[in-house]
Design an enzyme around this catalytic site. Sequence first.
Site, PDB file in Angstrom:
ATOM      1  N   GLU A 107     -46.750 -86.207  23.464  1.00 22.04           N
ATOM      2  CA  GLU A 107     -46.007 -87.281  22.798  1.00 22.04           C
ATOM      3  C   GLU A 107     -44.897 -86.591  22.010  1.00 22.04           C
ATOM      4  O   GLU A 107     -45.117 -85.663  21.489  1.00 22.04           O
ATOM      5  CB  GLU A 107     -47.310 -87.694  21.532  1.00 22.04           C
ATOM      6  N   CYS A 113     -41.892 -89.473  14.408  1.00 21.21           N
ATOM      7  CA  CYS A 113     -41.447 -89.835  15.895  1.00 21.21           C
ATOM      8  C   CYS A 113     -41.038 -91.242  16.111  1.00 21.21           C
ATOM      9  O   CYS A 113     -40.502 -91.624  16.909  1.00 21.21           O
ATOM     10  CB  CYS A 113     -42.439 -89.168  17.060  1.00 21.21           C
TER      11      CYS A 113
END
Length: 478
Positions: A227, A261
């Site tokens: 990720e 993120c």
Amino acid sequence: MDLISFEPATGAELWRGTAGDVDAAIERARRAWPEWAAKPLATRVELVRRFANEVRKYHDALAELIARETGKPLWEARTEVESVVAKVDISVSAYAERTGQKKFDSALQGTAAVRHKPHGVLVVLGPYNFPAHLPNGHIVPALIAGNTVVFKPSEKTPAVGEFLVKCLHDAGVPPDVAQCLQGGIAEGQALVGHRDIDGVLFTGSAQAGIAINKRLATNPGKIVALEMGGNNPIVVVDTPKITDAATLVIQSAFTSAGQRCTAARRLIVKASMYDALVSEVKALADRIIFAEPFADPAPFMGPVIDNQSADQLSESFLYLLSNGGKAIKHMMRPDGALPFLSPGIIDVTGMKDRPDVELFGPLLQVIKVDDLDQAIAEANDTRFGLSASLIGGAPQDYNRFWANVRAGIVNWNRPTSGASSKAPFGGIGLSGNHRPSAFYAADYCAYPVASTEMDQPRATIGAGFRDERRKTPRVGDT
């Protein structure tokens, strides 16, 4: 090697320790795995539920530690602790739904089955922005599935990582089943390249994720879940609710000082909305309180993680400004000795060759477009693909946006950040490798095994053998 963690908001030393022994940690995890994997699922689930209770018990202490080590406001640190607790029940449900046993009929009145097995020893590499919640999202599903875990926290947040694993041990998870191995880049590389691991679960930068992927490219038997953040667009088209739209932009771009993120890096706005919206966004950004985590009144955001990050973000703002960008709100740094940054907003519509990078902090780029189709094209002008949000428009506009924008998280009239743990969390391109976490973490923590089964051996072969009962051979018989 000595490791030191400093509080971003004060510069004070918070934690000091030494790097761990990678070989020894992997060996302990390998030895512990058979017994842990053989435990009934109910036992493993009970232990992670006890872990949730341990975290509840130390809620305030852990929240304070997160706030001190990351610099995020105390209110936000508290929500992170709550996410750690909530992750347990979500992971238990996800394991049951995503990896549940299945049985059905097969030939000769037999049974076919699908069950799941753990991989073995999994390495978890955690980030600094959510040093408890994000690694916990790998660790708990991995333990439920029957894996042992060696967790290396970010070298910028070792104290939170240590606290998290202590809660697991206090809950009764054996010390060799869940280990915290402190270290820097060298220890992370050694863990990834170790021959006795069975996989790597990573959250962090694209640069580090690509390096992990390259390192393990010749080892297809090792599971790799990446990720890696994003260069996320938030698109604003026609809406009468300017203040609400601007608020969603502020939430998307500047929560956690932009260190999420899923944070919006690019505001793509329709020309007819530009003046009103950008004016409101700037007005709200001017009111943002950025201060130390325990300040009164409570700040909206704290500092970025360290001075190196603050330097890089300041340099990025100046680069954009000197290469065609037009400042809407200058990024300011009140104290050069500490990593506090005010929100920066810059129009890059006229800038050629805009850098497609994740600027991990409170820096928002603005791009003016003529219509939704141009907005979608701008949104897709990136190698990343984690999160995207459309603000305004009609249902048919959202349908077109959803169908055409390339991202693993696509929202309408909601921020780009704040995804639900009850859904998959991941992206495409440089944002991930099609191994979404959150509810789908169960998928990469165990692998499916297909079986056909009977309680007694039974078999027939219908063709290709001579009939021994015949006395006279036929032509062609030998």
